[in-house]
Structure formats: structure tokens, C-alpha cells
Design an enzyme around this catalytic site. Structure first.
Site, PDB file in Angstrom:
ATOM      1  N   GLU A  35     -22.021   6.900  -4.315  1.00  0.00           N
ATOM      2  CA  GLU A  35     -20.843   7.729  -4.601  1.00  0.00           C
ATOM      3  C   GLU A  35     -20.374   8.473  -3.355  1.00  0.00           C
ATOM      4  O   GLU A  35     -19.186   8.574  -3.086  1.00  0.00           O
ATOM      5  CB  GLU A  35     -21.177   8.758  -5.694  1.00  0.00           C
ATOM      6  CG  GLU A  35     -21.232   8.168  -7.083  1.00  0.00           C
ATOM      7  CD  GLU A  35     -19.859   7.744  -7.578  1.00  0.00           C
ATOM      8  OE1 GLU A  35     -18.889   8.470  -7.355  1.00  0.00           O
ATOM      9  OE2 GLU A  35     -19.761   6.651  -8.165  1.00  0.00           O
ATOM     10  N   CYS A 190      -5.836  -2.280 -11.119  1.00  0.00           N
ATOM     11  CA  CYS A 190      -4.848  -1.204 -10.990  1.00  0.00           C
ATOM     12  C   CYS A 190      -4.924  -0.651  -9.566  1.00  0.00           C
ATOM     13  O   CYS A 190      -5.228   0.514  -9.338  1.00  0.00           O
ATOM     14  CB  CYS A 190      -5.121  -0.109 -12.022  1.00  0.00           C
ATOM     15  SG  CYS A 190      -3.720   1.000 -12.223  1.00  0.00           S
ATOM     16  N   CYS A 197      -0.769  -6.021 -13.411  1.00  0.00           N
ATOM     17  CA  CYS A 197      -0.574  -5.612 -14.808  1.00  0.00           C
ATOM     18  C   CYS A 197      -0.722  -6.755 -15.818  1.00  0.00           C
ATOM     19  O   CYS A 197      -1.285  -6.540 -16.897  1.00  0.00           O
ATOM     20  CB  CYS A 197       0.772  -4.909 -14.971  1.00  0.00           C
ATOM     21  SG  CYS A 197       0.924  -3.472 -13.882  1.00  0.00           S
TER      22      CYS A 197
HETATM   23  S1  SF4 Z   1      -0.918  -1.940 -16.870  1.00  0.00           S
HETATM   24 FE1  SF4 Z   1      -0.745  -1.968 -14.654  1.00  0.00          FE
HETATM   25  S2  SF4 Z   1      -0.290   0.119 -14.057  1.00  0.00           S
HETATM   26 FE2  SF4 Z   1      -0.994   0.182 -16.177  1.00  0.00          FE
HETATM   27  S3  SF4 Z   1      -3.183   0.615 -16.005  1.00  0.00           S
HETATM   28 FE3  SF4 Z   1      -2.951  -1.605 -16.060  1.00  0.00          FE
HETATM   29  S4  SF4 Z   1      -2.827  -2.307 -13.923  1.00  0.00           S
HETATM   30 FE4  SF4 Z   1      -2.496  -0.083 -13.992  1.00  0.00          FE
END
Ligand code: SF4
Length: 358
Positions: A35, A190, A197
Site C-alpha cells: 500500500e 475505470c 465502460c
Molecule cells: S461505467 Fe465507465 S466510468 Fe462508470 S465506473 Fe465503469 S468504467 Fe468507470
């Protein structure tokens, strides 16, 4: 368990990272070390440092008993050296005050140097079987996007909101997996730029995705122009073929590390040799300027290689000076630019019998 945690755990089981070196034997010591190393540093960079560090300091007791120089040497190149100094201090406290074991309590963990709320949460939930939320950079990004939390997380109000969300999603069971899973989601899908996404388990109800504003969360830190500071380094070369280093004060930039003595300019470098080391300079050679960036300023270093007429006595009250053979940088804590300059100076010495007189 809320729907967020359920989906995250299902994704983690299939796609999470299960074989990081600190996961193979997830002791509190290993989790703590990882960490701290992972703050401001990517996993791929951390792994070789982690392997070297744990083979030299396999447990808290070995780390607590080590010399500060040895610890800093094994941290050399990772940067943000306060992390290594705090790690060492915390190991000594754990041995002295907690019988060499980690307390299973977030507040007690936070009383140790360098352990903030998120690191304490990670140690407790990943290695000690407790339940605590974490909020490192990856988790902040996931939560800020999923809930479209406006504002820079460095602001108290924004941080409080994110902590509330982190607490509310953290489940009562499988906390270790959840903690690793949300870090992995932030690190692999993310991501800061170009979040993936379509493959994300949170896509159906992610607020940032629905708004098409993924890139705007978390809010950016207000921009500041970073100033540039200039300095000169004295690279003193003794007749025995050694280079001289000075140990810096324990606090501040490169605190406790060995560094070339720092002066204002070339004239200051000559004065340093004549007055502080009490030896004459036989020859000087300017090495190329080196730029090094810190988070809050750039440092432009003018290194001057000075051949001394004799080896200095190295007595100077309140400071430590030492010489090592120029061929190889010594195995002590060295900041990255000092190591680079050492190598350049060694090469210049080897290639040149001549210097450019000032
Ligand atoms: S949908 Fe896209 S922006 Fe939303 S948490 Fe998942 S990766 Fe992140």
C-alpha cells in the site's frame, strides 16, 4: 450486500487480479508495504522494488532493526522518500509498542507514521479480517464517476462525500475481495483516461457514463504554475579516485539521503572546497545541466566536477561527509538524480584526463 458490491465481487472473481506478489501471502506486513509503495506509483513499477525489499526485510522485526541507510537504499528510485522514512519509523513503533504485530483497529493503525485512513482500511480489511472502507486514488475515481460526485477530492467536502459512499458500498462479508476488486476495477477498467465502460459491471447505472462525462470525474485540482529552482552540485573528486557525498538533514527534500553538496553557483562550489573541505581545486569540469521535477517545483541542477588537490579530512560539525570509489555508486540511499550524476561523473573521469578550467 448492496447491488454495487454484488456486481463488483462477481466481476472480481472472473477478472480481478489474484496473483500480485503481496496477495500470495497477504500478511499485514506485506499489505502495508504494498500500500505504501503503491501510493503515487504504478503496480508494474512497484513489483521489482517490492520483491527486493521483502527479500532484504522479510518481516517487521528485520525492518525495525535495519539501518536507515539500508532502508533508503532499497527505496532508491521509488521517490517520495518520506514514505520509506515513515515505514522504518512505523516498524520500530510496531516492535516497541505492539509486540511486532499490527493492531486490528483502524484508529490504532492510523497512529503509525505514514498510515492514513485508506491504508489503515486496506490493512484491516485485506489482511486482518476486519471491515473497513478504503479510498485510494483508484477507488476515488470509480466512486466519483459512478455517482457523478462533482469537485476535486482534495477538498474536505468532496472527500467526506466519497468516504460516505465508500463506507456505504463496503459489504459485511468478503471485504478483502471487495477491497481488492474495487482497486482492480479502477486500475484496469475505470482508468484515468479511456475508461473501458462497455466491459464494466457498473455500466448500467453509472452516472458519469449516462451523462457522457466520464473524463470530468473526479474533478481536477485547481491548476498552479510550478516554479523552477536552480541549484549547483559540488561533485568533488579526490586524488584517491573517490567522490564525496553529504548526508542531508532528516527532513525535507531527499531527507536522510546522501547527496552531492548543494551550493548556489560555480563560484560557490570552489568556495565550498576551499573553505568547507579546506582543500584547493586542481581542475573543474561542468557536467550537463539536469532537470528534476517534484510535485511542487522543478529543480534545475548544474553539476560541477571538481578535482581536489588532496583528500579532505572530512570533519565538519553537525554534518556527515563521506567518500566512495567513483567507479560504482555506493549502496546507500541516493536520490535518482544523484545516482544519475554519479554515473555521469564516473564516466567523465574515466574518459577525460583534461578538465575545462573555470
Ligand atoms: S461505467 Fe465507465 S466510468 Fe462508470 S465506473 Fe465503469 S468504467 Fe468507470
Amino acid at each position: 450486500m448492496d447491488d454495487f458490491a454484488t456486481r463488483l465481487l462477481a466481476w472480481y472473481d472472473l477478472h480481478g487480479r489474484h496473483d500480485l506478489p503481496w496477495q500470495r501471502d497477504a500478511t499485514p506486513y506485506h499489505v502495508w508495504l504494498s500500500e505504501i509503495m503503491l501510493q503515487q506509483t504504478q503496480v508494474a513499477t512497484v513489483i521489482p522494488y517490492y520483491e527486493r525489499f521483502t527479500s532484504r526485510f522479510p518481516d517487521i522485526q528485520t525492518l525495525a532493526a535495519a539501518e536507515a541507510d539500508d532502508v533508503l537504499h532499497h527505496w532508491s528510485g521509488l521517490g517520495y522518500y518520506a514514505r520509506a522514512r515513515n515505514l522504518h519509523k512505523a516498524a520500530k513503533m510496531l516492535v516497541a509498542d505492539f509486540s511486532g504485530t499490527f493492531p486490528a483497529d483502524v484508529e490504532a493503525l492510523q497512529s503509525l507514521p505514514g498510515i492514513g485512513r485508506s491504508t489503515a482500511g486496506a490493512i484491516l480489511s485485506t489482511a486482518l479480517g476486519g471491515r473497513a472502507a478504503i479510498l485510494d486514488g483508484n477507488v476515488k475515481r470509480v466512486l466519483a464517476r459512478f455517482h457523478a460526485v462533482e469537485g476535486w477530492p482534495g477538498k474536505n467536502a468532496v472527500a467526506s462525500r466519497l468516504w460516505e459512499l465508500a463506507e456505504s458500498h463496503t459489504p459485511d462479508c468478503r471485504v478483502a475481495d471487495y477491497t481488492q476488486g474495487i482497486m482492480d476495477l479502477g486500475a484496469t477498467l475505470c482508468t484515468r483516461s479511456k475508461p473501458d465502460c462497455p466491459r464494466c459491471p457498473m455500466a448500467d447505472d453509472c452516472a458519469a457514463l449516462a451523462l457522457g462525462r466520464q473524463g470530468e470525474f473526479p474533478g481536477r485540482k485547481p491548476r498552479k504554475v510550478i516554479p523552477t529552482r536552480t541549484t549547483s552540485f559540488v561533485i568533488a573528486h579526490t586524488p584517491k579516485g573517490e567522490l564525496l557525498l553529504e548526508r542531508r538533514q532528516p527532513s525535507g527534500i531527499w531527507g536522510g539521503l546522501w547527496c552531492f553538496p548543494e551550493v548556489d553557483d560555480d563560484a560557490g562550489a570552489i568556495r565550498y572546497c576551499e573553505e568547507t573541505l579546506a582543500v584547493d581545486v586542481a581542475r573543474t569540469m561542468a557536467l550537463p545541466t539536469l532537470r528534476h521535477s517534484f510535485s511542487h517545483y522543478h529543480l534545475e541542477i548544474s553539476p560541477l566536477l571538481l578535482t581536489l588537490s588532496k583528500t579532505p579530512a572530512l570533519i565538519r560539525e553537525g554534518q556527515e561527509l563521506r567518500c566512495w570509489p567513483a567507479e560504482k555508486a555506493p549502496a546507500v540511499g541516493l536520490a535518482a538524480p544523484v545516482k544519475r550524476l554519479w554515473e555521469q561523473a564516473a564516466e567523465a573521469i574515466q574518459n577525460s584526463g583534461t578538465g575545462e578550467d573555470l
